[in-house]
Design a protein around this motif. Sequence first.
Motif, PDB file in Angstrom:
ATOM      1  N   MET A 206       0.857  -1.202   0.000  1.00  0.00           N
ATOM      2  CA  MET A 206       0.000   0.000   0.000  1.00  0.00           C
ATOM      3  C   MET A 206       0.881   1.237   0.000  1.00  0.00           C
ATOM      4  SD  MET A 206      -3.313   0.699   0.177  1.00  0.00           S
ATOM      5  CE  MET A 206      -4.058  -0.681   1.054  1.00  0.00           C
ATOM      6  N   SER A 207       0.698   2.080  -0.952  1.00  0.00           N
ATOM      7  CA  SER A 207       1.542   3.266  -1.047  1.00  0.00           C
ATOM      8  C   SER A 207       1.137   4.305  -0.026  1.00  0.00           C
ATOM      9  CB  SER A 207       1.429   3.859  -2.452  1.00  0.00           C
ATOM     10  OG  SER A 207       0.117   4.263  -2.694  1.00  0.00           O
ATOM     11  N   LYS A 208       2.041   5.237   0.253  1.00  0.00           N
ATOM     12  CA  LYS A 208       1.724   6.327   1.154  1.00  0.00           C
ATOM     13  C   LYS A 208       0.707   7.254   0.514  1.00  0.00           C
ATOM     14  CE  LYS A 208       6.139   6.431   3.574  1.00  0.00           C
ATOM     15  NZ  LYS A 208       7.290   7.248   3.929  1.00  0.00           N
ATOM     16  N   LYS A 209      -0.141   7.850   1.318  1.00  0.00           N
ATOM     17  CA  LYS A 209      -1.164   8.743   0.799  1.00  0.00           C
ATOM     18  C   LYS A 209      -0.559  10.081   0.390  1.00  0.00           C
ATOM     19  CE  LYS A 209      -4.738   6.841   3.748  1.00  0.00           C
ATOM     20  NZ  LYS A 209      -5.750   7.140   4.771  1.00  0.00           N
TER      21      LYS A 209
ATOM     22  N   ASN B 291      -4.532   6.410  -2.988  1.00  0.00           N
ATOM     23  CA  ASN B 291      -4.411   5.495  -1.863  1.00  0.00           C
ATOM     24  C   ASN B 291      -4.182   4.062  -2.300  1.00  0.00           C
ATOM     25  OD1 ASN B 291      -7.017   4.757  -2.742  1.00  0.00           O
ATOM     26  ND2 ASN B 291      -7.943   6.220  -1.310  1.00  0.00           N
ATOM     27  N   MET B 292      -4.005   3.855  -3.602  1.00  0.00           N
ATOM     28  CA  MET B 292      -3.838   2.493  -4.068  1.00  0.00           C
ATOM     29  C   MET B 292      -2.526   2.271  -4.813  1.00  0.00           C
ATOM     30  SD  MET B 292      -6.299   0.473  -3.210  1.00  0.00           S
ATOM     31  CE  MET B 292      -6.194  -0.822  -4.437  1.00  0.00           C
ATOM     32  N   GLY B 293      -1.821   3.355  -5.166  1.00  0.00           N
ATOM     33  CA  GLY B 293      -0.597   3.201  -5.926  1.00  0.00           C
ATOM     34  C   GLY B 293      -0.874   2.457  -7.219  1.00  0.00           C
ATOM     35  N   ASP B 294      -0.070   1.409  -7.515  1.00  0.00           N
ATOM     36  CA  ASP B 294      -0.249   0.622  -8.729  1.00  0.00           C
ATOM     37  C   ASP B 294      -1.154  -0.578  -8.491  1.00  0.00           C
ATOM     38  OD1 ASP B 294       1.422   2.319 -10.158  1.00  0.00           O
ATOM     39  OD2 ASP B 294       3.221   1.231  -9.541  1.00  0.00           O
ATOM     40  N   GLU B 295      -1.685  -0.726  -7.302  1.00  0.00           N
ATOM     41  CA  GLU B 295      -2.561  -1.853  -7.020  1.00  0.00           C
ATOM     42  C   GLU B 295      -3.903  -1.683  -7.685  1.00  0.00           C
ATOM     43  OE1 GLU B 295      -2.809  -2.836  -2.887  1.00  0.00           O
ATOM     44  OE2 GLU B 295      -0.793  -2.103  -2.510  1.00  0.00           O
ATOM     45  N   LYS B 296      -4.589  -2.811  -7.902  1.00  0.00           N
ATOM     46  CA  LYS B 296      -5.892  -2.804  -8.545  1.00  0.00           C
ATOM     47  C   LYS B 296      -6.932  -3.219  -7.536  1.00  0.00           C
ATOM     48  CE  LYS B 296      -7.418  -3.964 -13.069  1.00  0.00           C
ATOM     49  NZ  LYS B 296      -7.402  -4.882 -14.194  1.00  0.00           N
TER      50      LYS B 296
ATOM     51  N   GLU C 133     -22.463  -1.978   3.253  1.00  0.00           N
ATOM     52  CA  GLU C 133     -21.572  -2.755   2.388  1.00  0.00           C
ATOM     53  C   GLU C 133     -20.708  -1.837   1.533  1.00  0.00           C
ATOM     54  OE1 GLU C 133     -24.316  -5.266   0.325  1.00  0.00           O
ATOM     55  OE2 GLU C 133     -24.372  -6.777   1.923  1.00  0.00           O
ATOM     56  N   ASP C 134     -21.293  -0.747   1.039  1.00  0.00           N
ATOM     57  CA  ASP C 134     -20.496   0.233   0.299  1.00  0.00           C
ATOM     58  C   ASP C 134     -19.430   0.856   1.199  1.00  0.00           C
ATOM     59  OD1 ASP C 134     -22.029  -0.255  -1.920  1.00  0.00           O
ATOM     60  OD2 ASP C 134     -23.004   1.711  -1.972  1.00  0.00           O
ATOM     61  N   LEU C 135     -19.810   1.162   2.435  1.00  0.00           N
ATOM     62  CA  LEU C 135     -18.861   1.776   3.365  1.00  0.00           C
ATOM     63  C   LEU C 135     -17.719   0.831   3.726  1.00  0.00           C
ATOM     64  CD1 LEU C 135     -21.276   3.740   5.722  1.00  0.00           C
ATOM     65  CD2 LEU C 135     -19.607   4.701   4.123  1.00  0.00           C
ATOM     66  N   LYS C 136     -17.978  -0.453   3.713  1.00  0.00           N
ATOM     67  CA  LYS C 136     -16.903  -1.423   3.954  1.00  0.00           C
ATOM     68  C   LYS C 136     -15.867  -1.336   2.833  1.00  0.00           C
ATOM     69  CE  LYS C 136     -15.894  -6.282   4.891  1.00  0.00           C
ATOM     70  NZ  LYS C 136     -14.698  -6.266   4.021  1.00  0.00           N
ATOM     71  N   VAL C 137     -16.350  -1.205   1.600  1.00  0.00           N
ATOM     72  CA  VAL C 137     -15.432  -1.046   0.470  1.00  0.00           C
ATOM     73  C   VAL C 137     -14.647   0.258   0.616  1.00  0.00           C
ATOM     74  CG1 VAL C 137     -15.266  -0.820  -2.040  1.00  0.00           C
ATOM     75  CG2 VAL C 137     -16.947  -2.383  -1.045  1.00  0.00           C
TER      76      VAL C 137
ATOM     77  N   ASN D 231     -13.848   1.807   3.334  1.00  0.00           N
ATOM     78  CA  ASN D 231     -12.840   1.627   4.382  1.00  0.00           C
ATOM     79  C   ASN D 231     -11.693   0.741   3.913  1.00  0.00           C
ATOM     80  OD1 ASN D 231     -14.238   3.215   6.237  1.00  0.00           O
ATOM     81  ND2 ASN D 231     -15.439   1.486   6.991  1.00  0.00           N
ATOM     82  N   ASP D 232     -12.017  -0.320   3.196  1.00  0.00           N
ATOM     83  CA  ASP D 232     -10.963  -1.224   2.708  1.00  0.00           C
ATOM     84  C   ASP D 232     -10.007  -0.506   1.761  1.00  0.00           C
ATOM     85  OD1 ASP D 232     -12.019  -3.294   4.169  1.00  0.00           O
ATOM     86  OD2 ASP D 232     -13.048  -4.253   2.476  1.00  0.00           O
ATOM     87  N   LEU D 233     -10.544   0.407   0.951  1.00  0.00           N
ATOM     88  CA  LEU D 233      -9.725   1.140  -0.009  1.00  0.00           C
ATOM     89  C   LEU D 233      -9.141   2.424   0.571  1.00  0.00           C
ATOM     90  CD1 LEU D 233     -11.900   0.761  -3.250  1.00  0.00           C
ATOM     91  CD2 LEU D 233      -9.884  -0.556  -2.581  1.00  0.00           C
TER      92      LEU D 233
END
Length: 235
Positions: free
Chosen positions: A1-4, A43-48, A192-196, A198-200
């Motif tokens: 996880m990249s730095k914000k 908040n995701m860098g190169d991750e998908k 459920e949307d809020l969980k996504v 938070n995860d991201l």
Amino acid sequence: MSKKKKQKQGYKNTSKTKSSNIWFYIIIAVFVIGAVGLVVLNNMGDEKASFDYKNQPVLGEESAPVQIVEFGDYKCPVCKTFNETYFPQIDKELIQTGKVQFHFMNFPFINNDSTRAAQFAEIVYKELGDETFWKFHESLYKNQPADYKYEKIDFLTEKELTERLSEFVSQEEVDRVVKAFKDGEGEKPVNEDLKVVNDLQINSTPTVYVNGKLYEGKSYEDLKKMVEEELEDAK
């Protein structure tokens, strides 16, 4: 996880600070930087990111090779700008041409009526389908007051939401949605949307993903270029 990275634009969640004055100055800063620009937190860098699109409101053909997800709050003025400025171009050039499926997910963080509107909209989607949902979605942004004092006005009341829905469905359908809303049926899909969210680690609206990749551009042309790159990769 990249730095914000430090966010330049967008309506940012500052729930740690409850002062109305601070909210006011945050919004002013957003629009001084550029209300029609859309830059979201990296908040995701190169991750998908991986999304479950099945239970989300959608526009576009099932065969579309590119999936766009917008996270928004119906009380967010920058989301209103996105919906009225960017989205018509996205719809005309990307959705209607079969290139993109467009999905909306909730990030209601501004006030209690943000959550109320998100839950109500989820029930509209569940009970009345995609077509009615998108009409309702557009109506909420279209009727967002231009000069409200952010947290000081609770304008997304149940009465307001009901009136917006009544513009284009029957009273029987309105009653069905209102009953489900009162029964709390909108809570689960919003959570459920809020969980996504938070995860991201999303903390601003609007935030947009293209095929799971965070959009970080400043214009519609930047978004279109990102879509075209994804279309090329899909060949």
